[in-house]
Design a protein around this motif. Structure first.
Motif, PDB file in Angstrom:
ATOM      1  N   TYR A  70       0.829  -1.205   0.000  1.00 20.31           N
ATOM      2  CA  TYR A  70       0.000   0.000   0.000  1.00 20.31           C
ATOM      3  C   TYR A  70       0.868   1.262   0.000  1.00 20.31           C
ATOM      4  O   TYR A  70       0.608   2.200  -0.769  1.00 20.31           O
ATOM      5  CB  TYR A  70      -0.930  -0.010   1.212  1.00 20.31           C
ATOM      6  N   LEU A  71       1.889   1.284   0.840  1.00 23.01           N
ATOM      7  CA  LEU A  71       2.770   2.450   0.895  1.00 23.01           C
ATOM      8  C   LEU A  71       3.502   2.646  -0.430  1.00 23.01           C
ATOM      9  O   LEU A  71       3.627   3.774  -0.924  1.00 23.01           O
ATOM     10  CB  LEU A  71       3.772   2.302   2.043  1.00 23.01           C
ATOM     11  N   THR A  72       3.984   1.551  -1.001  1.00 23.37           N
ATOM     12  CA  THR A  72       4.691   1.640  -2.287  1.00 23.37           C
ATOM     13  C   THR A  72       3.763   2.169  -3.374  1.00 23.37           C
ATOM     14  O   THR A  72       4.155   3.022  -4.174  1.00 23.37           O
ATOM     15  CB  THR A  72       5.254   0.266  -2.674  1.00 23.37           C
ATOM     16  N   ASP A  76       3.959   5.908  -4.809  1.00 28.12           N
ATOM     17  CA  ASP A  76       4.525   5.654  -6.140  1.00 28.12           C
ATOM     18  C   ASP A  76       6.041   5.456  -6.070  1.00 28.12           C
ATOM     19  O   ASP A  76       6.821   6.186  -6.680  1.00 28.12           O
ATOM     20  CB  ASP A  76       4.168   6.792  -7.097  1.00 28.12           C
ATOM     21  N   LEU A  77       6.433   4.452  -5.294  1.00 30.23           N
ATOM     22  CA  LEU A  77       7.850   4.176  -5.063  1.00 30.23           C
ATOM     23  C   LEU A  77       8.397   3.055  -5.944  1.00 30.23           C
ATOM     24  O   LEU A  77       9.497   2.566  -5.708  1.00 30.23           O
ATOM     25  CB  LEU A  77       8.069   3.811  -3.584  1.00 30.23           C
ATOM     26  N   TRP A  78       7.656   2.651  -6.952  1.00 25.76           N
ATOM     27  CA  TRP A  78       8.037   1.500  -7.763  1.00 25.76           C
ATOM     28  C   TRP A  78       9.408   1.672  -8.408  1.00 25.76           C
ATOM     29  O   TRP A  78      10.163   0.707  -8.519  1.00 25.76           O
ATOM     30  CB  TRP A  78       6.985   1.239  -8.836  1.00 25.76           C
TER      31      TRP A  78
END
Length: 159
Positions: A70-72, A76-78
């Protein structure tokens, strides 16, 4: 924004329960079992402890996975998974995958039967092997937690 705070808090809380449980098992429960401090039937004592903790570990692992995903997604940490400077994010996912395999596949389908047989026939060898495996898992867990916290605060970026 509140959802991110709750997700991060749940993530950290679940990691504390998960890795804290590995620490407790490794440094307290398994040494006591190996010494016979919990009675002469080490296998029975181990199974009683495991039966009570396995669901806590599994639930914590699920919460860690869902909150991390969820945090990723929300932040938008992909792209960080492609950046060497954020290697610790890959380490978190790798550790999670290792434990997910052990707790949901390896333990119920393979390890339980194999360990039970070995613990019945050669308990000293079985519990020594189990203790060593837990030390490896604890070391990986602590190193990953350290790297993730340090990395998220700007340390370890150039490793």
């Amino acid at each position: 924004m509140d959802d991110l705070i709750v997700a991060r808090a749940l993530h950290v809380l679940a990691v504390v329960v998960w890795i804290g449980g590995v620490s407790m098992a490794t440094t307290v429960a398994l040494p006591a079992l190996r010494r016979g401090d919990l009675g002469p039937d080490r296998l029975k004592a181990f199974e009683a402890i495991e039966r009570r903790f396995i669901w806590q570990a599994r639930a914590s692992l699920i919460i860690v996975g869902l909150s991390g995903l969820y945090l990723t997604w929300q932040l938008d940490l992909w792209d960080r998974f492609r950046m060497p400077a954020f290697w610790w994010m890959d380490a978190m996912v790798g550790l999670w995958l290792l434990f997910a395999f052990v707790l949901f596949v390896g333990e119920p389908l393979i390890l339980r039967r194999t360990f039970h047989r070995l613990a019945t026939e050669q308990p000293d060898i079985a519990f020594a092997w189990l203790h060593r495996a837990h030390w490896v898992l604890l070391g990986l867990g602590l190193a990953t937690v350290f790297a993730a916290v340090a990395g998220s605060h700007g340390w370890l970026i150039f490793l």
